[in-house]
Design a protein around this motif. Structure first.
Motif, PDB file in Angstrom:
ATOM      1  N   PRO A  77       0.824  -1.211   0.000  1.00 24.86           N
ATOM      2  CA  PRO A  77       0.000   0.000   0.000  1.00 24.86           C
ATOM      3  C   PRO A  77       0.859   1.263   0.000  1.00 24.86           C
ATOM      4  CG  PRO A  77       0.055  -0.962   2.187  1.00 24.86           C
ATOM      5  CD  PRO A  77       0.790  -1.916   1.267  1.00 24.86           C
ATOM      6  N   GLY A  78       0.314   2.336  -0.514  1.00 27.64           N
ATOM      7  CA  GLY A  78       1.000   3.624  -0.481  1.00 27.64           C
ATOM      8  C   GLY A  78       2.183   3.675  -1.422  1.00 27.64           C
ATOM      9  N   ALA A  79       3.100   4.562  -1.127  1.00 25.79           N
ATOM     10  CA  ALA A  79       4.252   4.775  -2.002  1.00 25.79           C
ATOM     11  C   ALA A  79       5.348   3.744  -1.769  1.00 25.79           C
ATOM     12  CB  ALA A  79       4.817   6.170  -1.774  1.00 25.79           C
ATOM     13  N   GLU A  80       5.275   2.995  -0.676  1.00 24.17           N
ATOM     14  CA  GLU A  80       6.330   2.035  -0.369  1.00 24.17           C
ATOM     15  C   GLU A  80       6.195   0.810  -1.257  1.00 24.17           C
ATOM     16  OE1 GLU A  80       7.542  -0.608   3.413  1.00 24.17           O
ATOM     17  OE2 GLU A  80       7.343   1.527   3.762  1.00 24.17           O
ATOM     18  N   GLN A  81       7.259   0.506  -1.999  1.00 22.69           N
ATOM     19  CA  GLN A  81       7.247  -0.635  -2.899  1.00 22.69           C
ATOM     20  C   GLN A  81       8.679  -1.030  -3.206  1.00 22.69           C
ATOM     21  OE1 GLN A  81       5.118   0.894  -6.210  1.00 22.69           O
ATOM     22  NE2 GLN A  81       6.592   2.454  -6.653  1.00 22.69           N
ATOM     23  N   LEU A  82       8.864  -2.210  -3.721  1.00 26.21           N
ATOM     24  CA  LEU A  82      10.192  -2.675  -4.098  1.00 26.21           C
ATOM     25  C   LEU A  82      10.609  -1.968  -5.373  1.00 26.21           C
ATOM     26  CD1 LEU A  82      12.477  -4.650  -3.444  1.00 26.21           C
ATOM     27  CD2 LEU A  82      11.332  -6.305  -4.929  1.00 26.21           C
ATOM     28  N   THR A  83      11.745  -1.257  -5.325  1.00 22.87           N
ATOM     29  CA  THR A  83      12.187  -0.498  -6.489  1.00 22.87           C
ATOM     30  C   THR A  83      13.476  -1.025  -7.095  1.00 22.87           C
ATOM     31  OG1 THR A  83      13.345   1.082  -5.084  1.00 22.87           O
ATOM     32  CG2 THR A  83      11.078   1.628  -5.732  1.00 22.87           C
ATOM     33  N   GLY A  84      14.136  -1.955  -6.426  1.00 20.32           N
ATOM     34  CA  GLY A  84      15.363  -2.512  -6.975  1.00 20.32           C
ATOM     35  C   GLY A  84      15.960  -3.539  -6.050  1.00 20.32           C
ATOM     36  N   PHE A  85      16.992  -4.233  -6.557  1.00 23.11           N
ATOM     37  CA  PHE A  85      17.645  -5.273  -5.764  1.00 23.11           C
ATOM     38  C   PHE A  85      19.026  -5.588  -6.331  1.00 23.11           C
ATOM     39  CE2 PHE A  85      15.537  -7.357  -9.238  1.00 23.11           C
ATOM     40  CZ  PHE A  85      16.392  -8.389  -9.610  1.00 23.11           C
ATOM     41  N   PHE A  86      19.871  -6.149  -5.485  1.00 23.18           N
ATOM     42  CA  PHE A  86      21.143  -6.741  -5.891  1.00 23.18           C
ATOM     43  C   PHE A  86      21.134  -8.200  -5.472  1.00 23.18           C
ATOM     44  CE2 PHE A  86      22.963  -2.357  -5.183  1.00 23.18           C
ATOM     45  CZ  PHE A  86      23.264  -2.120  -6.514  1.00 23.18           C
ATOM     46  N   LEU A  87      21.652  -9.078  -6.301  1.00 27.74           N
ATOM     47  CA  LEU A  87      21.942 -10.448  -5.918  1.00 27.74           C
ATOM     48  C   LEU A  87      23.423 -10.486  -5.595  1.00 27.74           C
ATOM     49  CD1 LEU A  87      20.045 -12.283  -8.790  1.00 27.74           C
ATOM     50  CD2 LEU A  87      19.274 -11.931  -6.440  1.00 27.74           C
ATOM     51  N   VAL A  88      23.775 -11.053  -4.450  1.00 25.36           N
ATOM     52  CA  VAL A  88      25.178 -11.061  -4.040  1.00 25.36           C
ATOM     53  C   VAL A  88      25.567 -12.432  -3.485  1.00 25.36           C
ATOM     54  CG1 VAL A  88      25.114  -8.591  -3.497  1.00 25.36           C
ATOM     55  CG2 VAL A  88      24.768 -10.237  -1.680  1.00 25.36           C
ATOM     56  N   THR A  89      26.853 -12.691  -3.494  1.00 27.54           N
ATOM     57  CA  THR A  89      27.417 -13.839  -2.799  1.00 27.54           C
ATOM     58  C   THR A  89      28.425 -13.313  -1.793  1.00 27.54           C
ATOM     59  OG1 THR A  89      29.156 -14.138  -4.453  1.00 27.54           O
ATOM     60  CG2 THR A  89      27.140 -15.416  -4.754  1.00 27.54           C
ATOM     61  N   CYS A  90      28.482 -13.941  -0.641  1.00 19.73           N
ATOM     62  CA  CYS A  90      29.430 -13.520   0.387  1.00 19.73           C
ATOM     63  C   CYS A  90      29.499 -14.609   1.450  1.00 19.73           C
ATOM     64  CB  CYS A  90      28.991 -12.197   1.003  1.00 19.73           C
ATOM     65  SG  CYS A  90      30.265 -11.417   2.022  1.00 19.73           S
TER      66      CYS A  90
END
Length: 118
Positions: A77-90
């Motif tokens: 709801p609202g303006a909060e949403q998933l806008t990006g991501f990184f896949l990483v290994t560590c």
């Protein structure tokens, strides 16, 4: 080596769309710095993307009679949403968290989750 996803669930999409190229470059530079910090700690960014155009997003949920209910826009709801991501290994989770601390300069919320291998 363990895999993680670094999520940006609270970036302000309208603010990003209105930003100048110079303002966007600050975000790109900070994201690049994260990759450098992670590499210095033995990790690696293996993928990722910026998610755009939430106006064309669709959410699917179970509906009546086993049909999928499709609604417009992201689920949050609202303006909060998933806008990006990184896949990483560590190998070192704490080192990943330390490297990711730089990201809060430009992303109001940074969420790190382990990825289960299937």
């Amino acid at each position: 080596m363990p895999h993680y996803v670094v999520l940006f669930p609270a970036d302000n999409e309208p603010e990003w769309e209105a930003a100048t190229e110079a303002e966007r470059q600050v975000t790109f530079d900070t994201d690049f710095e994260f990759g450098q910090r992670l590499a210095a700690r033995g990790g690696k960014v293996t993928g990722g993307a910026g998610l755009t155009d939430s106006k064309h997003a669709r959410t699917l949920r179970p509906g009546a009679d086993s049909d999928a209910l499709v609604t417009e826009g992201p689920f949050r709801p609202g303006a909060e949403q998933l806008t990006g991501f990184f896949l990483v290994t560590c190998d070192d989770y704490d080192a990943l968290v330390e490297a990711a601390e730089v990201l809060v300069k430009v992303h109001p919320v940074v969420e790190i989750r382990p990825v289960n291998e299937f």
